[in-house]
Design a protein around this motif. Structure first.
Motif, PDB file in Angstrom:
ATOM      1  N   LYS A 534       0.376  -1.353  -0.164  1.00  0.00           N
ATOM      2  CA  LYS A 534       0.412  -0.095   0.003  1.00  0.00           C
ATOM      3  C   LYS A 534       0.875   1.358  -0.176  1.00  0.00           C
ATOM      4  CE  LYS A 534      -3.678  -3.113   2.331  1.00  0.00           C
ATOM      5  NZ  LYS A 534      -4.766  -2.807   3.227  1.00  0.00           N
ATOM      6  N   ASN A 535       1.754   0.860  -1.049  1.00  0.00           N
ATOM      7  CA  ASN A 535       2.708   2.258  -1.000  1.00  0.00           C
ATOM      8  C   ASN A 535       2.428   2.612  -2.228  1.00  0.00           C
ATOM      9  OD1 ASN A 535       5.018   1.980   1.365  1.00  0.00           O
ATOM     10  ND2 ASN A 535       4.750   0.093  -0.109  1.00  0.00           N
ATOM     11  N   ILE A 536       2.448   4.029  -1.950  1.00  0.00           N
ATOM     12  CA  ILE A 536       1.398   5.378  -3.110  1.00  0.00           C
ATOM     13  C   ILE A 536       2.298   4.923  -4.687  1.00  0.00           C
ATOM     14  CG2 ILE A 536       0.764   7.724  -3.770  1.00  0.00           C
ATOM     15  CD1 ILE A 536      -0.700   6.682  -2.042  1.00  0.00           C
ATOM     16  N   LEU A 537       3.912   4.446  -4.966  1.00  0.00           N
ATOM     17  CA  LEU A 537       4.674   4.772  -6.054  1.00  0.00           C
ATOM     18  C   LEU A 537       4.569   3.284  -5.807  1.00  0.00           C
ATOM     19  CD1 LEU A 537       6.019   8.000  -6.744  1.00  0.00           C
ATOM     20  CD2 LEU A 537       3.958   7.265  -7.496  1.00  0.00           C
ATOM     21  N   GLN A 538       5.418   2.861  -6.070  1.00  0.00           N
ATOM     22  CA  GLN A 538       6.840   1.632  -6.330  1.00  0.00           C
ATOM     23  C   GLN A 538       6.979   0.871  -4.326  1.00  0.00           C
ATOM     24  OE1 GLN A 538       7.353   0.552  -9.580  1.00  0.00           O
ATOM     25  NE2 GLN A 538       6.457   2.061 -10.328  1.00  0.00           N
ATOM     26  N   GLY A 539       7.163  -0.576  -4.492  1.00  0.00           N
ATOM     27  CA  GLY A 539       7.478  -0.910  -3.767  1.00  0.00           C
ATOM     28  C   GLY A 539       8.771  -0.990  -3.770  1.00  0.00           C
ATOM     29  N   ILE A 540       9.252  -0.713  -4.621  1.00  0.00           N
ATOM     30  CA  ILE A 540      11.207  -0.839  -4.616  1.00  0.00           C
ATOM     31  C   ILE A 540      11.262  -0.160  -6.206  1.00  0.00           C
ATOM     32  CG2 ILE A 540      13.233  -2.373  -4.598  1.00  0.00           C
ATOM     33  CD1 ILE A 540      11.748  -4.701  -3.010  1.00  0.00           C
ATOM     34  N   LEU A 541      12.192   0.663  -5.490  1.00  0.00           N
ATOM     35  CA  LEU A 541      12.819   1.681  -7.006  1.00  0.00           C
ATOM     36  C   LEU A 541      14.163   1.757  -6.352  1.00  0.00           C
ATOM     37  CD1 LEU A 541      12.076   3.049  -9.675  1.00  0.00           C
ATOM     38  CD2 LEU A 541      11.933   5.161  -8.113  1.00  0.00           C
ATOM     39  N   THR A 542      14.486   1.098  -7.594  1.00  0.00           N
ATOM     40  CA  THR A 542      16.402   1.122  -7.678  1.00  0.00           C
ATOM     41  C   THR A 542      17.114   1.295  -8.979  1.00  0.00           C
ATOM     42  OG1 THR A 542      17.038  -1.221  -8.277  1.00  0.00           O
ATOM     43  CG2 THR A 542      16.550  -1.223  -6.469  1.00  0.00           C
ATOM     44  N   ASN A 556       2.558  -5.734  -2.159  1.00  0.00           N
ATOM     45  CA  ASN A 556       1.211  -5.674  -2.048  1.00  0.00           C
ATOM     46  C   ASN A 556       0.486  -4.227  -2.660  1.00  0.00           C
ATOM     47  OD1 ASN A 556       1.372  -9.274  -2.226  1.00  0.00           O
ATOM     48  ND2 ASN A 556       0.588  -8.734   0.088  1.00  0.00           N
ATOM     49  N   ASN A 557      -0.891  -4.415  -3.352  1.00  0.00           N
ATOM     50  CA  ASN A 557      -1.515  -3.329  -3.277  1.00  0.00           C
ATOM     51  C   ASN A 557      -0.598  -1.451  -3.079  1.00  0.00           C
ATOM     52  OD1 ASN A 557      -3.979  -4.220  -2.706  1.00  0.00           O
ATOM     53  ND2 ASN A 557      -2.897  -5.172  -0.644  1.00  0.00           N
ATOM     54  N   ASN A 558       0.996  -2.245  -3.923  1.00  0.00           N
ATOM     55  CA  ASN A 558       1.335  -0.997  -4.025  1.00  0.00           C
ATOM     56  C   ASN A 558       0.903  -0.016  -5.383  1.00  0.00           C
ATOM     57  OD1 ASN A 558       3.655  -1.009  -2.097  1.00  0.00           O
ATOM     58  ND2 ASN A 558       3.684  -2.790  -2.409  1.00  0.00           N
ATOM     59  N   GLY A 561       5.049  -2.567  -8.034  1.00  0.00           N
ATOM     60  CA  GLY A 561       5.964  -3.740  -7.487  1.00  0.00           C
ATOM     61  C   GLY A 561       7.919  -3.195  -7.261  1.00  0.00           C
ATOM     62  N   ILE A 562       8.131  -4.002  -8.473  1.00  0.00           N
ATOM     63  CA  ILE A 562       9.804  -3.497  -8.381  1.00  0.00           C
ATOM     64  C   ILE A 562      10.233  -2.855  -9.568  1.00  0.00           C
ATOM     65  CG2 ILE A 562      12.011  -3.945  -8.177  1.00  0.00           C
ATOM     66  CD1 ILE A 562      10.472  -7.342  -6.631  1.00  0.00           C
ATOM     67  N   GLU A 563      10.359  -1.868  -9.440  1.00  0.00           N
ATOM     68  CA  GLU A 563      11.106  -1.249 -10.870  1.00  0.00           C
ATOM     69  C   GLU A 563      12.566  -1.012 -10.580  1.00  0.00           C
ATOM     70  OE1 GLU A 563      11.154   2.911 -12.605  1.00  0.00           O
ATOM     71  OE2 GLU A 563       9.327   2.552 -11.813  1.00  0.00           O
ATOM     72  N   ASN A 580      -0.611  -4.744  -7.278  1.00  0.00           N
ATOM     73  CA  ASN A 580      -0.458  -3.448  -7.461  1.00  0.00           C
ATOM     74  C   ASN A 580      -0.871  -2.847  -8.839  1.00  0.00           C
ATOM     75  OD1 ASN A 580       1.990  -3.621  -5.229  1.00  0.00           O
ATOM     76  ND2 ASN A 580       2.400  -6.158  -6.054  1.00  0.00           N
ATOM     77  N   ARG A 581      -1.024  -2.054  -9.250  1.00  0.00           N
ATOM     78  CA  ARG A 581      -2.207  -1.005  -9.608  1.00  0.00           C
ATOM     79  C   ARG A 581      -1.012  -0.777 -10.896  1.00  0.00           C
ATOM     80  NH1 ARG A 581      -2.968   1.496  -4.915  1.00  0.00           N
ATOM     81  NH2 ARG A 581      -0.779   2.885  -5.149  1.00  0.00           N
ATOM     82  N   GLU A 582       0.211  -0.375 -11.472  1.00  0.00           N
ATOM     83  CA  GLU A 582       0.577  -0.896 -12.491  1.00  0.00           C
ATOM     84  C   GLU A 582       1.548  -1.920 -12.604  1.00  0.00           C
ATOM     85  OE1 GLU A 582       2.659   2.958 -12.856  1.00  0.00           O
ATOM     86  OE2 GLU A 582       0.757   3.773 -13.212  1.00  0.00           O
TER      87      GLU A 582
END
Length: 986
Positions: A534-542, A556-558, A561-563, A580-582
C-alpha cells in the motif's frame, strides 16, 4: 576564678590584671554605664574565658590599634562582645582549643583572623560592615564556623587557606564584595568526633544561607574529601559553588539560585559528587565540570539557567543521572573532550539548545532520558567514539531527535523519538553504527537520516508518520537494515544513494506516500524477505546499481511492485507481488539479469516489464491474472523457462525488438494472447505448454527463430500467427482444439514449418508469403489443412486427414506440393488458384474432390488419388501438365479438364468415368483408363488423344469439336466415337 571589670578599665589595666591574677579563669566585661570600652587592645597569652555583658562594645577611637584581642594561648573562649572600628576584631596565631561565639564584629577591616591554630570554633557571631574579609582562617585544623551572620564585607565572607578538617554550618553570609566562602588547601589527616557530632574527613559546608554576594557563593580550591550540602546559595554575582583542583568533594541538597555565573563549577577535581541539588535561574550553566576524573552529577533539579543545564569538558568517568533539567538557555547537558561518560534517567525539558550535546567523547552511555521540547536537537554527538544511546524518550525537539556527526562505534538502542522538527535520528561521517529497536513517530522530516558512514545496522525499529523519508542515507558502506516497521512516510519509506554492500531484509513497509524502498547509485545490494504494501508509488525502486539481489519479498497493493533501471548483475528471485496497480516488476537498461521463482498476480499493467536488458535468465516464475505477464523490449540474450503464465487479460509474453531469446518449458494457460513477438530475431520457443488461451503465439516483423516442441491446446483464436516475419522454424509442435487457424502467417517469407501435429483447428496451417516450407506435419480434424498464399512455397510430406474443406489450398506461383498424404477431406484434397505450381507425389484418399487446379502452367505429377467421391483431378486452366498420377476407386470422375493446351500424360485412372475435358488444344496421351462408363470425353477443337489405354468402358472415347486428333488408342471398348457437333459432357 572570675574577675569582673567595668568601663573604667583601659587596655593596660586589663592586660596587667590578666598577667597578675594567676588564679583567673574568667574575665567578665560588665555593662555599668552603657558598656562602651574604648581602645581596648589585649594580648592574651594564657588560657581564659573572656565574656561581655549584654551591650558591651569594644570601640576603637584612634587608628593605632591592629586588633582588639590578640590571642597567643590555648584554651580561650570569647563571647558577648561587639567589636567596632578595629583593623581586626580577634586575631589568633598558633593557638589550640579556641572558641569565639555570640559576638558582633562591625566596621572592621577584618572580622576574625586565625593562623596556625587547632580546634577553633566561631559560633553565632554577627560579622558585618567589614572592609576586607569577614573571617580569615589560615594554616589551621579542626575549624568550625557555625551559625554566624557574615554580611557586607569588602572582601570574602570567610577566607580559609590550608585547613585540616573544616566545618562551616548554618551561617548566613550575604552582601559581601567577594566570595561568600573561599577555601583553599582544605585537607584531612584525621577522623574525629567533636561536640557537634560531626565526623570530619575533610571539610563540611552545610546548612548555610549564602545570598547576594558580589563574588561567588562558595569557592573551594586544592581541597579534598569535602561535603557541601543543604546550603541555600542565591543571587550572588559570581558562581554559586566552585570547586577547583580538588578530590572527593560532595555537593548535595543545596539550593543554588539566581547567581550571576554558573550554579556549580567543578574544575580539575576528581571523585566529585554533585547530587540532589536544586539549581535554577543562574546566569550561565547550572553545573559545569572540567578537567576532572570520576564525577557523579545525580538527582539534581536544574531549572531556568541561562547557559547549559550541565556542562562538562575534559572529564573522565562522568555520570549525570536522574537529573531534572528544564527551561535552560542553551543545552540541557553539554559534555566535550571526555571519556567514560554516563548520562542516564534524566528529564530534560524546554531547553533552548540541545537536550544533550556530546563532543569529542570516547566511550559514553546516554540511557533512559526523557527529553522534550528542546530548542535544537534532543541529543547531539560529534567527533566521538564508543557511544551508546538507549531507552531514551525524545519528544517535540525543534530540530533532530538524535544527531551524531563523526562518531564511531556508536549504538542507538530502544529510543522513542516523536515529533522532531527535523530527522528523528541523523548520523553522518561515522563508522560502526548500530540503530536497533527504536520507535520514531511523527517526525517532521526524515525518520532516520544517514550520510558518509562505514558499517551501519538499523534493525527492530518502528518508523512511522515521517513527513519526508522514513530512512534516508547516502555514501554508506556495509549497511544492514533489518526487521524494521516503516509506514506512513510522506515520501519514501527507505531512500539510499551512493551506498555499497547493502542488506535490507525482513522489514515491513506500508502506506508510504512515494516508494517503499528507493535506491540509486548503490552497489552490492541485497533486498530480501521484506513486506511492502500500500505504498503510493513503487514498492521497490532502484537505479544505477552493480550487483543487486532482490529476493523473498512480498509486495502488495502498491502502485508498482519492483522497478530497476541502469544496473548490472541483477537477481530478482522468490518475490511475491499481488494487486499492484501498474507494473509488478519493471526493469530498464539492465545487463546480466536473473528473474526466478517470483509470483506476480493481479497487476493492472505488466506483471514484468523489461526494456534495454542484456543477458536475462527468466525462470520458474508464476504470473497470474495480470494485464500482461512479461513485456520484453529492446533486449538481448534472454532465457525464459519453466514459468507459469495464467489468466493474462491482454498478453502473457510480449517481445519487441529482442535478439537471442530462448523461451522453453513454460506453462501458459487461460490468457488472452499468449506470446506476442514484434521486430525480434534469433529466438527460440521450445517445449512450452499453451492451453485454454484466447490466442496462441503471434510474431510480427521478426526473423531467425525456432518454435519447437510446444503443446498448444484449447485456443479460442489462432494457435500461432506470423506477420511480416521470415526464417522462422516451426517444428514438432502439438496444437489441438484451436478455434482459429492452427499456424497462420501474413506477408512472411522463408519460414519452415515441419513435424507439427495440429488437430481440431480452423485452418491448420495458413501461409501468406513466399518461399516458405511446410513439411512432415500431421494435421487432423480441422476445417482446412494447409493454405499457401504466395510464391515459391513448398508443402511436402504432410499428413492431412479429416478436414471439413480443403486438404491443401495454394494461391500463388511457383509453389510445390509434394509427397503429402491427404485423407478424409470433405472438399478438395489439393486446390491451386495460381500458375506455375507443382503438385507431385501426393496421396489423396477418401477426399470429396481430389485435386482442383484453377490456374495455368502447373505441373501435376505422380499423385495418388483414391476413393474420391467427385472429380479426382479437376483442371480449370491452360498449359498445365498432368502426368503419372494414379486415380482409383473414385465414384464419379477420374480427371476433368476445362481449359486450353493442357497435357494429360501417363496417368493411371480407375474410375466410374475416366477423363472429361472442355477446351482446345489439349493433349490426352499415354494414359491408362479403366472405367465402366466412358473412358475419354472431350469437347473442343484441335485436341489430341493419343496412345491411351482404355479398359471396360461403355464408351471409350468421345469428342465434340473440330480438328481433334485420335490415334493409336488401345482398348477393349464397346464404341469409339468422334463427332463435330456440340455435345454436353455428362
Amino acid at each position: 576564678m572570675t574577675y569582673d571589670i567595668d568601663e573604667t578599665y583601659d587596655s593596660d589595666s586589663i592586660n596587667v590584671l590578666i598577667s597578675e591574677k594567676l588564679d583567673m579563669t574568667d574575665l567578665y566585661f560588665k555593662n555599668t554605664v552603657g558598656g562602651i570600652y574604648n581602645d581596648i587592645v589585649l594580648d592574651i597569652d594564657r588560657s581564659i574565658n573572656i565574656s561581655g555583658a549584654v551591650g558591651v562594645v569594644l570601640n576603637l577611637s584612634n587608628d593605632f590599634a591592629d586588633c582588639a584581642f590578640n590571642l597567643m594561648a590555648d584554651n580561650i573562649n570569647i563571647t558577648g562582645f561587639t567589636f567596632n572600628g578595629y583593623d581586626t576584631g580577634i586575631s589568633a596565631n598558633s593557638v589550640n582549643n579556641l572558641k569565639i561565639y555570640n559576638n558582633t564584629f562591625n566596621n572592621l577591616s577584618t572580622g576574625i583572623e586565625i593562623i596556625n591554630s587547632d580546634n577553633v570554633s566561631i559560633l553565632n557571631n554577627i560579622i558585618k560592615n567589614i572592609e576586607n574579609n569577614g573571617v580569615n582562617i589560615v594554616d589551621s585544623k579542626k575549624f568550625n564556623l557555625i551559625s554566624n551572620s557574615i554580611n557586607n564585607t569588602g572582601g570574602y565572607g570567610a577566607l580559609l587557606d590550608n585547613i585540616d578538617v573544616l566545618n562551616i554550618k548554618n551561617n548566613n553570609i550575604s552582601h559581601n564584595e567577594n566570595d561568600a566562602i573561599y577555601g583553599e588547601s582544605l585537607k584531612s589527616s584525621t577522623v574525629i568526633f567533636d561536640e557537634y557530632g560531626f565526623i570530619f574527613t575533610n571539610y563540611n559546608i552545610t546548612g548555610n544561607n549564602i545570598t547576594d554576594n558580589n563574588g561567588n557563593g562558595i569557592v573551594i580550591a586544592q581541597s579534598n574529601n569535602g561535603n557541601i550540602n543543604n546550603n541555600t546559595i542565591k543571587n550572588n554575582n559570581g558562581e554559586g559553588i566552585t570547586i577547583d583542583n580538588s578530590t572527593k568533594n560532595n555537593i548535595t541538597n543545596n539550593i543554588i539560585e539566581g547567581n550571576d555565573g554558573t550554579g556549580v563549577t567543578l574544575s580539575q577535581s576528581n571523585n566529585g559528587n554533585i547530587n540532589n541539588n536544586t539549581i535554577k535561574n543562574n546566569r550561565y550553566d547550572g553545573i559545569s565540570v572540567d578537567s576532572s576524573y570520576i564525577t557523579n552529577v545525580n538527582n539534581n533539579t536544574i531549572d531556568g539557567n541561562e547557559g547549559n543545564g550541565i556542562s562538562a569538558s575534559d572529564v573522565t568517568i562522568f555520570n549525570a543521572n536522574e537529573n531534572n533539567i528544564k527551561n535552560g538557555g542553551s543545552d540541557g547537558i553539554d559534555i566535550s573532550s571526555s571519556k567514560g561518560i554516563g548520562v542516564n534517567n534524566n528529564v530534560l525539558e524546554k531547553n533552548k539548545g540541545d537536550g544533550i550535546h556530546l563532543s569529542k567523547i570516547y566511550s559514553g552511555t546516554v540511557k533512559s532520558n526523557n527529553i522534550s521540547n528542546s530548542g535544537n536537537d534532543g541529543i547531539t554527538a560529534e567527533n566521538s567514539h564508543e557511544l551508546v544511546f538507549s531507552d531514551n524518550n525524545l519528544k517535540n525537539t525543534e530540530n533532530k531527535g538524535i544527531n551524531a556527526d563523526n562518531t564511531n562505534n556508536t549504538n542507538v538502542y530502544r529510543n522513542n523519538i516523536e515529533n522532531s522538527g527535523d530527522a528523528g535520528i541523523s548520523i553522518s561521517s561515522s563508522n560502526n553504527i548500530d540503530i536497533l529497536n527504536n520507535t520514531l513517530a511523527n517526525n517532521r522530516n526524515t525518520g532516520i537520516f544517514l550520510e558518509d558512514i562505514n558499517n551501519l545496522e538499523i534493525s527492530g525499529s518502528t518508523i512511522k508518520n515521517s513527513e519526508y523519508n522514513g530512512i534516508e542515507g547516502s555514501n554508506i558502506v556495509n549497511i544492514k537494515i533489518n526487521n524494521n516497521l516503516i509506514n506512513n512516510s510522506t515520501n519514501n519509506a527507505l531512500y539510499l544513494s551512493y551506498c555499497e554492500n547493502i542488506n535490507i531484509s525482513t522489514n515491513t513497509i506500508s502506506y508510504n506516500g512515494n516508494d517503499g524502498i528507493d535506491l540509486e547509485e548503490s552497489n552490492k545490494t541485497s533486498i530480501q524477505n521484506n513486506i511492502l504494501s500500500k505504498n503510493i508509488l513503487q514498492g521497490i525502486l532502484t537505479s544505477f546499481i552493480q550487483d543487486l539481489n532482490i529476493t523473498g519479498n512480498i509486495l502488495n497493493n502498491n502502485n508498482g511492485g519492483i522497478e530497476t533501471t541502469d544496473s548490472n548483475n541483477v537477481k530478482i528471485t522468490e518475490n511475491t507481488l499481488d494487486n499492484n496497480r501498474e507494473d509488478g516488476i519493471s526493469l530498464n537498461s539492465i545487463k546480466n539479469l536473473v528473474i526466478a521463482s517470483n509470483t506476480v498476480t493481479n497487476t493492472k499493467l505488466n506483471a514484468m516489464s523489461l526494456q534495454y536488458v542484456t543477458n536475462i535468465l527468466f525462470k520458474s516464475n508464476i504470473l497470474k491474472s495480470n494485464k500482461i505477464g512479461l513485456e520484453l523490449k529492446d533486449s538481448n540474450n534472454t532465457i525464459i523457462k519453466n514459468n507459469t503464465f495464467e489468466g493474462s487479460i491482454d498478453t502473457a509474453i510480449s517481445l519487441e525488438t529482442t535478439n537471442n531469446t530462448n523461451m522453453s518449458s513454460n506453462l501458459l494457460k487461460i490468457n488472452k494472447l499468449v506470446v506476442d513477438i514484434y521486430d525480434s530475431q534469433k529466438f527460440n520457443i521450445l517445449g512450452n505448454t499453451l492451453e485454454n488461451n484466447s490466442y496462441g503465439i503471434s510474431l510480427s516483423g521478426s526473423k531467425n527463430a525456432n518454435i519447437k516442441n510446444n503443446l498448444i491446446n484449447n485456443i479460442t483464436h489462432y494457435g500461432l500467427d506470423l506477420s511480416d516475419s521470415k526464417k522462422i522454424n516451426i517444428s514438432s509442435n502439438s496444437l489441438n482444439n484451436i478455434k482459429g487457424d492452427g499456424i497462420a502467417s501474413h506477408s512472411s517469407d522463408n519460414n519452415l514449418i515441419f513435424n507439427n501435429t495440429i488437430k481440431n483447428s480452423k485452418i491448420t496451417i495458413n501461409i501468406e508469403g513466399d518461399s516458405n516450407i511446410v513439411k512432415n506435419n500431421y494435421l487432423r480434424n480441422s476445417t482446412e489443412g494447409i493454405d499457401l498464399w504466395g510464391d515459391k512455397n513448398k508443402a511436402y510430406n504432410n499428413t492431412i486427414s479429416k478436414m471439413q474443406k480443403d486438404g491443401i489450398s495454394v494461391i500463388g506461383q511457383d509453389n510445390t506440393v509434394n509427397k503429402n498424404k491427404i485423407s478424409n477431406v470433405k472438399r478438395y484434397g489439393i486446390s491451386l488458384y495460381d500458375n506455375y505450381n507443382e503438385v507431385i507425389s501426393n496421396k489423396l484418399i477418401y477426399v470429396y474432390k481430389g485435386l482442383f487446379v484453377y490456374s495455368d502452367e502447373n505441373y501435376i505429377s505422380s499423385n495418388t488419388i483414391k476413393n474420391s467421391k467427385f472429380n479426382s483431378i479437376f483442371i480449370k486452366g491452360s498449359n498445365n501438365l498432368i502426368n503419372y498420377n494414379k486415380i482409383f476407386g473414385n465414384s464419379k470422375l477420374g480427371l476433368r479438364i476445362q481449359g486450353y493446351y493442357n497435357i494429360v500424360n501417363k496417368n493411371n485412372i480407375i474410375s466410374k468415368n475416366g477423363i472429361q475435358g472442355i477446351g482446345n488444344g489439349n493433349e490426352i496421351k499415354t494414359n491408362e483408363i479403366k472405367t465402366n462408363k466412358w473412358g475419354i470425353y472431350l469437347k473442343g477443337d484441335t485436341n489430341q488423344i493419343t496412345k491411351n489405354t482404355i479398359k471396360k468402358a461403355k464408351i471409350g472415347i468421345k469428342t465434340n469439336g473440330y480438328k481433334n486428333k485420335l490415334e493409336k488408342t488401345t482398348s477393349n471398348l464397346k464404341t469409339t466415337e468422334s463427332v463435330s457437333q456440340e455435345e454436353t459432357i455428362p
